[in-house]
Design a protein around this motif. Structure first.
Motif, short mmCIF file in Angstrom:
data_model
loop_
_atom_site.label_atom_id
_atom_site.label_comp_id
_atom_site.label_asym_id
_atom_site.label_seq_id
_atom_site.Cartn_x
_atom_site.Cartn_y
_atom_site.Cartn_z
N GLN A 74 2.19 5.33 5.27
CA GLN A 74 2.98 4.31 4.60
C GLN A 74 4.47 4.71 4.67
O GLN A 74 4.80 5.84 4.99
N TYR A 127 2.05 -1.50 -2.74
CA TYR A 127 1.58 -0.13 -2.88
C TYR A 127 0.97 0.19 -4.24
O TYR A 127 0.05 1.02 -4.33
N GLY A 167 3.48 5.06 -2.08
CA GLY A 167 2.64 5.12 -0.88
C GLY A 167 1.49 6.10 -1.03
O GLY A 167 0.47 5.97 -0.36
#
Length: 308
Positions: A74, A127, A167
């Motif tokens: 991410q 996220y 993330g």
């Protein structure tokens, strides 16, 4: 086997601690450099109106037709930037070359933005949510663009996912909800503390049948609100890892002295990947058998390993 580590004094002042990168985070002479291919995705059905870029790192050792492992990172460019704290492409090149991890296709995916909006970032929506929308987005919109171009194994034991801050909890949630796809997780300073409606994992983990996950986590002594009763990043990470320990998970926690920064996680990435894969190519390859194809790159270290 006992492993002796060199003595390293602890810092007394923890207000500003920075970790130095090791050799696997630095480009090494003679190491084949993978190819980075840039993509853009502006047609999401799960996050309508968003636009994003992502990059695919293809190691030089990749052989078309031979399925590879897969890693998804991410905050894509933050993790790929060769001059940043994480330097994912450099780390992957070094570890694949040394044989510490298998040949791996890696996706470095940016969070979505709304180009015409006053609040353009969609990062926290994607996220921090405790739901399956983001992992469905990966599986139905992003990863198929990669697998139609490159050979990737379908075995979930060969799929990993990594992220830091929001993330990090995103990576954890993706694997938690879809262990049939992702089974190896790296979370650097996960932001469990800001999941809407609270962090569910300390209660959820011990009350759910153990999932086939391997999890590497990093937390910081001076992470956000580290000495406050609410929204405490440090205590939430410790509670999640305590639940993993009590539930018998294959996990590892590294606790550092830094704050909410990608520095320590970036320095740890080579060790995190080595621990995540625990790959032993020499044992896996029958002695006396070396298969070479015209389209494949065989590194010097692989050849020497075969000849030993």
């Amino acid at each position: 086997m006992t492993i002796e580590l060199p003595y390293q004094p602890l810092p007394i002042d923890q207000s500003s601690v920075r970790y130095q990168h090791g050799p696997n985070s630095i480009q090494q002479q003679g190491v084949p450099v993978g190819t980075v291919v840039e993509f853009e995705w502006n047609h999401s059905t799960l996050y309508p109106g968003t636009s994003r870029k992502f990059w695919v790192h293809v190691p030089q050792q990749y052989c078309p037709g031979e399925p590879t492992s897969l890693m998804v990172f991410q905050d894509g460019w933050l993790y790929l930037d060769p001059e940043g704290e994480v330097r994912g492409g450099i780390v992957l090149d070094n570890l694949i070359h040394s044989g510490d991890i298998p040949v791996t296709i890696s996706i470095f995916l940016n969070p979505g933005i709304f180009p015409e909006s006053e609040q353009p970032k969609n990062r926290n929506t994607e996220y921090d949510a405790f739901d399956g929308r983001y992992v469905d987005f990966l599986l139905t919109e992003i990863i198929p663009q990669v697998t139609e171009r490159y050979s990737v194994s379908e075995d979930p034991e060969t799929w990993g996912i990594c992220g830091g801050s929001s993330g990090g909890n995103c990576a954890f949630t993706a694997a938690w909800l879809r262990p049939d796809k992702f089974r190896r997780v790296i979370g650097f300073l996960p932001s469990f503390a800001q999941i809407p409606n609270g962090n569910p994992y300390p209660e959820l983990i011990p009350n759910t049948t153990t999932k086939p996950l391997r999890i590497f986590m990093q937390a910081g002594h001076r992470d956000l609100h580290w000495n406050e009763p609410d929204r405490n990043w440090l205590s939430n990470n410790l509670r999640v890892t305590a639940a993993l320990a009590e539930a018998g998970y294959d996990f590892r926690l590294v606790l550092g002295d830094g704050g909410h920064s990608p520095n320590h996680g970036g320095v740890l990435l080579p060790d995190a990947l080595r621990w995540l894969w625990r790959w032993q190519p020499k044992q896996a390859r029958p002695r006396g058998v070396l298969r070479m194809e015209p389209s494949c790159f065989v590194s010097r270290s692989e050849l020497l390993g075969f000849l030993r």
